[in-house]
Every structure is written in structure tokens, then in C-alpha cells.
Design a protein around this motif. Sequence first.
Motif, PDB file in Angstrom:
ATOM      1  N   LEU A   1       0.835  -1.204   0.000  1.00  0.00           N
ATOM      2  CA  LEU A   1       0.000   0.000   0.000  1.00  0.00           C
ATOM      3  C   LEU A   1       0.868   1.253   0.000  1.00  0.00           C
ATOM      4  O   LEU A   1       0.569   2.224  -0.720  1.00  0.00           O
ATOM      5  CB  LEU A   1      -0.936   0.003   1.206  1.00  0.00           C
TER       6      LEU A   1
ATOM      7  N   ILE B   1      -9.656  -0.376  -5.761  1.00  0.00           N
ATOM      8  CA  ILE B   1      -8.384  -0.402  -5.017  1.00  0.00           C
ATOM      9  C   ILE B   1      -7.784  -1.800  -5.046  1.00  0.00           C
ATOM     10  O   ILE B   1      -6.588  -1.975  -5.301  1.00  0.00           O
ATOM     11  CB  ILE B   1      -8.606   0.064  -3.558  1.00  0.00           C
TER      12      ILE B   1
ATOM     13  N   ILE C   1      -3.203   4.181  -5.775  1.00  0.00           N
ATOM     14  CA  ILE C   1      -4.453   4.050  -5.022  1.00  0.00           C
ATOM     15  C   ILE C   1      -5.168   5.389  -4.948  1.00  0.00           C
ATOM     16  O   ILE C   1      -6.376   5.475  -5.170  1.00  0.00           O
ATOM     17  CB  ILE C   1      -4.167   3.470  -3.620  1.00  0.00           C
TER      18      ILE C   1
END
Length: 155
Positions: free
Chosen positions: A98, A135, A105
Amino acid sequence: MPPKEEAEKKEKKNRPRLILALLLVILLLIGGYVYYFFFGGSSKSLTAAATAGNQVPVNMQKMSLEPIVVNLADPGLRRYLRSKITLEYSDPRLTTELNDKLYRIRDTIISVLRSKKTDDLQNEDALKRELLTAINSQLIAGQVRGLYFEEFIIQ
């Protein structure tokens, strides 16, 4: 015998009964507490939920994104949306991915939100599902399980 001495004798006789009654009440209270703690109350529902379907409780991770401001797709109107989103996931390895793909994202979230009209934003659950799908399509190491709006302002 004078009445004073009789009253003292009765009081001395009743004293062991009073002590016994107090001990009984205390034991009942302790027994009730132990029963509630081990067999009843919220601990039972938590263990039942945790063992249902042989599921193991998961330690959830979270990542709060910086606030995002986008123009909405309302024709003829200048509407803005400001939102602050927190992502929730269970795999600790996903934290690295992430962070590495944060720019992707954020771009994905901005693209989805910019395509929306004010009326499209009324169904929060559908919007969350759409954002989660978008996502998760960017991720390899795991999946984001939850998406939460900490701020959602339309102006």
C-alpha cells in the motif's frame, strides 16, 4: 432478669445468624460474578463469534489516506467533494505494498470519485464497494477488507 440483660443475651444469640447470613450473601454475589464472567455476558458472545465457522480473530491493520478533494461530474454545477478515507486490511505484508502504490491508489480513488454526480453519492455502501473493487484491482499481496469515510463533505 432485668430486660437489659435479656436483650443482650438475644443479641448474642442472633449474632452468629447475622454473620452466617452476611457470609451467604457474599458467597452468592461472588458465585454470580464467577458464573457471569465464565458462562454468561459478553465473553460468551465474543467466544461464540470467534469460534463460529472455525474462524480465528484477525488483527486488523489500518491506513489513513490524506484528504482528497475532487470536482464532481454534475453538469452545469461546480460541486466539490472532500473526503478522508481509511483503509482496513488484515495482512501486515499489505502495508508495504500500500505504501509503495499509494500514488496509484489515490489516483484510482480520485478517478472513481470524479466520475460521480451528487445523486450517485447518496448510496454510501455502493460507493464503498466500487472503491474497494477499484483499489483491490491494484493490489497483489492481499486485499483491503474495509473502507471507511472519516470525512465526506460536498460543497
